[in-house]
Design an enzyme around this catalytic site. Structure first.
Site, short mmCIF file in Angstrom:
data_model
loop_
_atom_site.label_atom_id
_atom_site.label_comp_id
_atom_site.label_asym_id
_atom_site.label_seq_id
_atom_site.Cartn_x
_atom_site.Cartn_y
_atom_site.Cartn_z
N GLY A 49 47.02 39.14 43.78
CA GLY A 49 48.07 40.07 42.88
C GLY A 49 48.87 40.70 43.76
O GLY A 49 48.68 41.32 44.89
N ASP B 114 38.02 40.26 40.34
CA ASP B 114 38.47 40.16 38.98
C ASP B 114 39.13 38.81 38.81
O ASP B 114 38.16 37.99 39.10
CB ASP B 114 39.57 41.43 38.72
CG ASP B 114 41.00 41.28 39.30
OD1 ASP B 114 40.85 40.75 40.41
OD2 ASP B 114 41.75 41.69 38.79
N GLY C 20 44.19 37.01 43.02
CA GLY C 20 44.86 36.43 42.13
C GLY C 20 45.28 34.83 42.29
O GLY C 20 45.23 34.12 41.36
N GLU D 282 38.60 42.23 47.51
CA GLU D 282 38.89 43.63 46.79
C GLU D 282 38.00 44.82 47.12
O GLU D 282 38.52 45.93 46.88
CB GLU D 282 38.79 43.38 45.45
CG GLU D 282 39.96 42.39 44.71
CD GLU D 282 39.55 41.11 45.07
OE1 GLU D 282 40.38 40.25 44.81
OE2 GLU D 282 38.50 40.55 45.61
#
Length: 333
Positions: free
Chosen positions: A64, A144, A113, A136
């Site tokens: 992301g 996530d 992502g 992360e």
């Protein structure tokens, strides 16, 4: 200007990720454009298969747009942060629920992502150039994109290992642990892509997939050291493994991560094991809103992605000093 290119031919809709300078990191416009495109194609009877590829020879999608999220956090723009993560997870949910074969060709880095728009799909093709990771915790965030659903469903301990350490695995490893479905050599991937584009059946297009190379992921060790969701116990076990180079390497990765992120990640993966996918996305959105407001997030992204000095000042600096109440607030427990 759009950072995705789309085309439709022979019953195949193709999305090409085309933001090479950022290794196809998903910004808000890419997420929005992909969601609209996939929504339209899902309802189009002339499209039988969706193919997602990259214009970059270095990455499928490196994650992301976390640098932009950090800027929003510094500016106090919580609305943009919520919009970004909510729309990203909505896109990932659409991929998971997609009514047609959804094929990702991963020839390069696929992290964060980038896994959200691939792992949830039906067919995930990797090559020897594929590099898979959820890194992360090193930036004060947590895995996530629905990974709190798929990580705990990998072989014992593997999800916790990948989520906590951010360890990178290769294409053959991704197939071995179930994150990818097919292995194709990088040299053969263009022919596979052309076969899919031509309208050939996926079975025919992927008939030559496979490799004699074997994964060297140490599943027994991972199951031994990472079967717990107690970070203290995991770190203690690794510290006690004197003379085990792999264990010491993993310990080093954990010691470079945000202690708060480690506890949050362990709790999120444990909760995800007992949840359905949409529950995981709801929990992840709450946690993303909470953790992006912390110093560790701003500091971690600064150290890894902005200044790139790799010397984040996480607070607290030790896993023993992390307040369980803070973890519970972030996780929403």
């Amino acid at each position: 200007m759009s950072f995705i290119r789309t085309s439709v031919a022979g019953g195949v809709g193709e999305i090409v990720l085309d933001r090479p300078k950022a290794l196809n990191a998903l910004d808000q416009s890419m997420i929005d454009d992909m969601y609209v495109t996939l929504g339209e194609w899902g309802d189009d009877d002339s499209i039988e298969t969706v193919l997602v590829t990259s214009a970059s020879d270095r990455a499928f999608c490196a994650g992301g747009d976390i640098r932009a999220i950090r800027e929003h956090a510094i500016d106090g723009d919580t609305e943009s942060i919520t919009r970004y993560f909510a729309s990203e997870y909505r896109l990932d949910q659409l991929v998971a629920d997609y009514p047609k074969p959804y094929v990702s060709l991963i020839d390069g880095a696929a992290m964060g992502g980038g896994l959200g728009i691939s792992v949830h799909g039906e067919i995930r093709v990797v090559t020897e150039k594929a590099l898979i990771a959820m890194p992360e915790t090193a930036i004060g965030f947590f895995p996530d994109i629905g990974s709190t659903y798929f990580l705990p469903r990998l072989p014992e301990g593997v999800g916790m290992w990948l989520g906590l350490t951010g360890a990178r695995i290769r294409g053959v490893d991704a197939v071995a642990v179930g994150m990818a479905t097919h292995f194709v050599s990088s040299a053969d991937l263009p022919a596979v892509a052309e076969s899919i584009r031509s309208g050939a059946s996926l079975a025919d297009a992927l008939a030559s997939s496979g490799t004699e190379e074997t994964s060297d992921v140490p599943l027994r060790k991972i199951g031994e050291y990472f079967a717990d969701d107690n970070v203290n116990a995991i770190v203690g076990g690794l510290r006690g493994a004197v003379g085990d180079e792999w264990a010491q390497e993993m310990l080093g990765l954990l010691e470079n991560a945000s202690p708060t992120s480690l506890w949050v990640t362990a709790a999120m993966i444990a909760a995800g094991a007992r949840s359905v996918l949409d529950e995981c996305f709801d929990r992840e959105l709450h946690a993303a809103e909470q953790i992006t407001a912390t110093n560790d997030f701003r500091e971690g992204v600064r150290a890894v992605l902005v200044d790139k000095d790799r010397t984040p000042a996480f607070d607290p600096a030790s896993i023993e000093d992390v307040d369980p109440a803070v973890v519970a607030r972030i996780v929403g427990a």
